[in-house]
Design a protein around this motif. Sequence first.
Motif, PDB file in Angstrom:
ATOM      1  N   GLY A   1     -23.072 -42.813  45.096  1.00  0.00           N
ATOM      2  CA  GLY A   1     -23.774 -42.025  46.110  1.00  0.00           C
ATOM      3  C   GLY A   1     -23.102 -42.182  47.469  1.00  0.00           C
TER       4      GLY A   1
ATOM      5  N   PHE B   1     -21.590 -36.530  48.462  1.00  0.00           N
ATOM      6  CA  PHE B   1     -22.008 -37.924  48.676  1.00  0.00           C
ATOM      7  C   PHE B   1     -20.813 -38.770  49.120  1.00  0.00           C
TER       8      PHE B   1
ATOM      9  N   GLN C   1     -21.962 -31.542  32.812  1.00  0.00           N
ATOM     10  CA  GLN C   1     -21.551 -32.434  33.897  1.00  0.00           C
ATOM     11  C   GLN C   1     -21.380 -31.693  35.223  1.00  0.00           C
TER      12      GLN C   1
ATOM     13  N   ARG D   1     -35.952 -48.157  47.303  1.00  0.00           N
ATOM     14  CA  ARG D   1     -34.620 -48.763  47.239  1.00  0.00           C
ATOM     15  C   ARG D   1     -34.535 -49.969  48.169  1.00  0.00           C
TER      16      ARG D   1
ATOM     17  N   ASP E   1     -29.116 -40.621  35.439  1.00  0.00           N
ATOM     18  CA  ASP E   1     -28.902 -39.332  36.099  1.00  0.00           C
ATOM     19  C   ASP E   1     -27.687 -38.614  35.544  1.00  0.00           C
TER      20      ASP E   1
ATOM     21  N   ASP F   1     -17.997 -41.509  42.295  1.00  0.00           N
ATOM     22  CA  ASP F   1     -19.165 -40.637  42.154  1.00  0.00           C
ATOM     23  C   ASP F   1     -18.664 -39.253  41.779  1.00  0.00           C
ATOM     24  N   ILE F   2     -19.534 -38.496  41.110  1.00  0.00           N
ATOM     25  CA  ILE F   2     -19.156 -37.142  40.693  1.00  0.00           C
ATOM     26  C   ILE F   2     -19.370 -36.151  41.833  1.00  0.00           C
TER      27      ILE F   2
ATOM     28  N   VAL G   1     -24.616 -30.858  36.794  1.00  0.00           N
ATOM     29  CA  VAL G   1     -25.237 -32.058  37.365  1.00  0.00           C
ATOM     30  C   VAL G   1     -24.632 -32.339  38.745  1.00  0.00           C
TER      31      VAL G   1
ATOM     32  N   ASN H   1     -15.772 -38.851  37.229  1.00  0.00           N
ATOM     33  CA  ASN H   1     -16.915 -38.814  36.325  1.00  0.00           C
ATOM     34  C   ASN H   1     -17.013 -40.162  35.604  1.00  0.00           C
TER      35      ASN H   1
HETATM   36  C1  LIG Z   1     -29.880 -41.682  42.484  1.00  0.00           C
HETATM   37  S1  LIG Z   1     -28.229 -41.506  43.010  1.00  0.00           S
HETATM   38  C2  LIG Z   1     -27.844 -43.203  43.260  1.00  0.00           C
HETATM   39  C3  LIG Z   1     -26.739 -43.421  44.226  1.00  0.00           C
HETATM   40  C4  LIG Z   1     -26.428 -44.865  44.610  1.00  0.00           C
HETATM   41  N1  LIG Z   1     -25.981 -45.643  43.475  1.00  0.00           N
HETATM   42  C5  LIG Z   1     -27.604 -45.534  45.276  1.00  0.00           C
HETATM   43  O1  LIG Z   1     -28.170 -46.445  44.697  1.00  0.00           O
HETATM   44  O2  LIG Z   1     -27.951 -45.140  46.410  1.00  0.00           O
HETATM   45  C6  LIG Z   1     -27.358 -41.095  41.506  1.00  0.00           C
HETATM   46  C7  LIG Z   1     -25.883 -40.862  41.709  1.00  0.00           C
HETATM   47  O3  LIG Z   1     -25.245 -40.677  40.444  1.00  0.00           O
HETATM   48  C8  LIG Z   1     -24.199 -39.736  40.618  1.00  0.00           C
HETATM   49  N2  LIG Z   1     -23.788 -39.192  39.319  1.00  0.00           N
HETATM   50  C9  LIG Z   1     -24.477 -38.385  38.482  1.00  0.00           C
HETATM   51  N3  LIG Z   1     -23.748 -38.127  37.380  1.00  0.00           N
HETATM   52  C10 LIG Z   1     -22.570 -38.771  37.513  1.00  0.00           C
HETATM   53  C11 LIG Z   1     -21.407 -38.894  36.699  1.00  0.00           C
HETATM   54  N4  LIG Z   1     -21.319 -38.298  35.505  1.00  0.00           N
HETATM   55  N5  LIG Z   1     -20.396 -39.649  37.145  1.00  0.00           N
HETATM   56  C12 LIG Z   1     -20.462 -40.271  38.351  1.00  0.00           C
HETATM   57  N6  LIG Z   1     -21.541 -40.191  39.163  1.00  0.00           N
HETATM   58  C13 LIG Z   1     -22.580 -39.457  38.754  1.00  0.00           C
HETATM   59  C14 LIG Z   1     -24.808 -38.720  41.559  1.00  0.00           C
HETATM   60  O4  LIG Z   1     -23.856 -37.886  42.168  1.00  0.00           O
HETATM   61  C15 LIG Z   1     -25.560 -39.619  42.530  1.00  0.00           C
HETATM   62  O5  LIG Z   1     -24.757 -39.977  43.619  1.00  0.00           O
END
Ligand SMILES: C[S@@+](CC[C@H](N)C(=O)[O-])C[C@H]1O[C@@H](n2cnc3c(N)ncnc32)[C@H](O)[C@@H]1O
Length: 274
Positions: free
Chosen positions: A69, A93, A17, A43, A136, A88-89, A20, A114
């Motif tokens: 994000g 962002f 995690q 998007r 992701d 968000d993690i 990531v 998370n």
């Molecule tokens: C492709 S981006 C999409 C962001 C947003 N939802 C959008 O549509 O613009 C994927 C997002 O998932 C977040 N992410 C990845 N792993 C995560 C986790 N375990 N918990 C929370 N967020 C996470 C990333 O930090 C990133 O901001």
Amino acid sequence: LCKFELIRGLKGELLKQDEVAKFWNQNAEAWTKLSRMGCDIYRDHLNTPAFFEILPNINSLKGLDIGCGEGHNTRKAAQSGAKMSAIDISSEFLKYAEESEEKEPLGIEYKKANAIALPFGNNAFDFAMANMSLMDMPEIEKAIKEAYRILKPTGFFQFSILHPCFHTLAWEWIKDENEKPTALKCGNYFTELNGELEEWIFGAAPDELKQKYSKFRIPRFAMPLSKWLNLLIETGFTLEKFYEPMPDDETVKKYPSLSYTQVIAWFLIIRCRK
Ligand SMILES: C[S@@+](CC[C@H](N)C(=O)[O-])C[C@H]1O[C@@H](n2cnc3c(N)ncnc32)[C@H](O)[C@@H]1O
């Protein structure tokens, strides 16, 4: 067009995690700046419009955006009348999301968290959404269980992902003599991704910015469609709606890179209910 290039070197152990989060923190500045300039064609002109087209009426409902994000879709949900929280993690962002909230308050509460350990009590939300974030993250099954836990009984969870049937470990576009995509060759469908990296940058970004920023590096966690659906069912969700967005000809004329998404479904949107 987002050009995906799969780096196959990392295959093996599940990416952790915090690793990531590091990748997403590195992606955040370029992703936010370029997408806010209108470079995220997929998007803005396909996936998000489709997502909100099928989203039930959320006016006055309490919602959670998981993996928000920079908050683009969270803001859209808030503008549709929902009282939004978002997690968000990636702290990077969230910085951009919070800046927007400060400039134009919509009552959104952002938290760094998370998805596999949501900082909310049971039955706290009327709905949850996750736009292009579940594929992701490692331990998707835990994130699905958490989404279920924080929902009120009869609350819904709607999410979009890269289509598991087409976005596999190995794929390649087939094009005609005019470079028009006609088919997608894909394989390794049953190979689960454990954090293999994809590298690409928004195709619509101006060349000087493509050079300024390094490509996004995105760890992917994919699994076959049946596993996604069974995870939802085994968690207790009732499947309610599927949507494979496809642009119309007029939209493709305006944004030719979307022509790929008339050949196969690049995205899958699912809604399920507690
Ligand atoms: C492709 S981006 C999409 C962001 C947003 N939802 C959008 O549509 O613009 C994927 C997002 O998932 C977040 N992410 C990845 N792993 C995560 C986790 N375990 N918990 C929370 N967020 C996470 C990333 O930090 C990133 O901001």
